[in-house]
Write an enzyme that holds these catalytic residues in place. Structure first.
Site, mmCIF file in Angstrom:
data_model
loop_
_atom_site.group_PDB
_atom_site.id
_atom_site.type_symbol
_atom_site.label_atom_id
_atom_site.label_comp_id
_atom_site.label_asym_id
_atom_site.label_seq_id
_atom_site.Cartn_x
_atom_site.Cartn_y
_atom_site.Cartn_z
ATOM 1 N N GLY A 1 0.999 -1.207 0.241
ATOM 2 C CA GLY A 1 -0.025 -0.100 0.111
ATOM 3 C C GLY A 1 0.987 1.156 0.163
ATOM 4 O O GLY A 1 0.564 2.164 0.846
ATOM 5 N N ALA A 2 1.915 1.202 -0.905
ATOM 6 C CA ALA A 2 2.785 2.344 -0.754
ATOM 7 C C ALA A 2 2.495 3.326 -1.637
ATOM 8 O O ALA A 2 3.493 4.424 -2.056
ATOM 9 C CB ALA A 2 4.313 1.862 -1.176
ATOM 10 N N GLY B 1 -0.055 8.020 1.441
ATOM 11 C CA GLY B 1 -0.444 8.111 2.587
ATOM 12 C C GLY B 1 0.919 7.264 3.558
ATOM 13 O O GLY B 1 2.098 7.711 3.175
ATOM 14 N N GLU C 1 6.409 5.980 -6.746
ATOM 15 C CA GLU C 1 7.735 6.801 -6.513
ATOM 16 C C GLU C 1 7.229 8.406 -6.504
ATOM 17 O O GLU C 1 7.673 9.019 -5.694
ATOM 18 C CB GLU C 1 8.588 6.857 -7.805
ATOM 19 N N SER D 1 -6.107 -0.520 13.380
ATOM 20 C CA SER D 1 -6.732 0.763 13.575
ATOM 21 C C SER D 1 -7.538 0.857 15.063
ATOM 22 O O SER D 1 -7.740 -0.301 15.761
ATOM 23 C CB SER D 1 -8.030 1.032 12.571
ATOM 24 N N TYR E 1 -15.402 -3.142 8.461
ATOM 25 C CA TYR E 1 -14.001 -2.686 8.461
ATOM 26 C C TYR E 1 -13.338 -3.135 9.664
ATOM 27 O O TYR E 1 -12.114 -3.361 9.816
ATOM 28 C CB TYR E 1 -14.128 -1.281 8.323
ATOM 29 N N LYS F 1 -9.939 -5.261 11.280
ATOM 30 C CA LYS F 1 -8.975 -4.708 12.124
ATOM 31 C C LYS F 1 -9.185 -5.588 13.356
ATOM 32 O O LYS F 1 -7.856 -5.735 14.060
ATOM 33 C CB LYS F 1 -9.121 -3.314 12.138
ATOM 34 N N VAL G 1 -6.195 9.472 10.610
ATOM 35 C CA VAL G 1 -4.864 9.843 9.894
ATOM 36 C C VAL G 1 -5.379 10.498 8.579
ATOM 37 O O VAL G 1 -6.054 10.037 7.861
ATOM 38 C CB VAL G 1 -3.957 8.701 9.566
ATOM 39 N N THR H 1 -5.277 10.979 5.495
ATOM 40 C CA THR H 1 -4.805 10.083 4.395
ATOM 41 C C THR H 1 -5.983 9.849 3.322
ATOM 42 O O THR H 1 -7.047 10.177 3.569
ATOM 43 C CB THR H 1 -4.274 8.728 4.665
#
Length: 261
Positions: A13-14, A17, A44, A157, A171, A175, A206, A208
């Site tokens: 997941g890069a 965020g 990148e 989370s 969700y 978690k 957060v 994101t």
């Protein structure tokens, strides 16, 4: 972080965020990073953007380490065949990874009494099964290479500790599962008399892109609420990675001051 110089990490997941922030911080500390997402062409750019945003907030500090290499790779972590192909590439190219950051995750604004099954399945496939498959492959690779000091990071989370929003109960369920998987992995390491570590990180709000998938909360009012930044979570992960060999930060909750959810 000295002991990680020249070693390899996989960050899922890069392309935005937290994942992008973890990728640049590890790279800056001399770690060779395999950064993956469904859109490899975005990685990148996202890493550079997230780094620049941290600099603009005065939250970026140069390190003395020679930067590691960044390998941007395409991988849909909800698909086992993609994960297996990725680990095959890692083995052939880098030998293996010593750090795994299971950051990829998805949230859907759907309840339990009217939601499409596909929305539930999407979250379970990525947040639980994808994380578990990546973990299995990483640990098997480490054991095959005789690596006994690897570190697995699970991203949970605060929603994995309490169901605060009824429309995100599925969700939350994923978690909660991540917490159980982290404890199960810790006990697996103990059983194998291994020195490998597992850390479960549970962030609060957060700022994101994940909120873009939750229209009810993607509002101007919500954006004014207290929130953390991606680099706050990356700092936490580096803290866990930097502990002495006998210290394991097994679980950590990090919230912004004044969080009201």
């Amino acid at each position: 972080m000295q002991r990680w110089l020249g070693r390899a990490a996989l960050v899922t997941g890069a392309s935005s965020g937290i994942g992008a922030a973890v990728a640049y911080q590890l790279q800056d500390h001399g770690v060779n990073v395999v950064a993956v997402a469904r859109r490899a062409d975005k990685i990148e750019e996202a890493v550079a953007k997230t780094k620049q945003e941290a600099k603009s907030r005065g939250r970026y500090h140069e390190t003395k380490a020679k930067p590691g290499k960044l390998h941007a790779k395409k991988c849909d972590v909800s698909k086992e065949e993609d994960i297996l192909a990725l680990f095959k590439w890692i083995k052939e190219t880098l030998g293996g990874v010593d750090i795994l950051v299971n950051n990829a995750g998805i949230a859907r604004d759907t309840g339990l009494t009217a939601a499409p099954t596909e929305d539930w399945k999407m979250q379970l496939d990525l947040n639980v099964l994808g994380l578990s498959i990546c973990t299995r492959e990483a640990v098997q690779n480490m054991r095959a290479r005789g690596v006994d000091d690897g570190h697995i990071i699970h991203m949970s989370s605060v929603a994995g500790h309490s169901v605060t929003l009824p429309e995100s109960a599925m969700y939350s369920a994923t978690k909660f599962a991540v917490l159980a998987l982290a404890e199960g992995l810790r006990k697996d390491f103990v059983e194998h008399k291994s020195n490998m570590k597992v850390t479960c990180v549970s962030p609060g709000v957060v700022k994101t892109e994940i909120w873009n998938s939750l229209p009810k909360y993607n509002t101007e009012e919500f954006r004014k609420m207290p929130g953390l930044y991606a680099e706050d979570i990356a700092d936490t992960i580096l803290y866990a990675l930097g502990t002495p060999p006998h210290v394991q930060i097994h679980e950590i909750i990090i919230k912004p001051v004044g969080e009201i959810l």
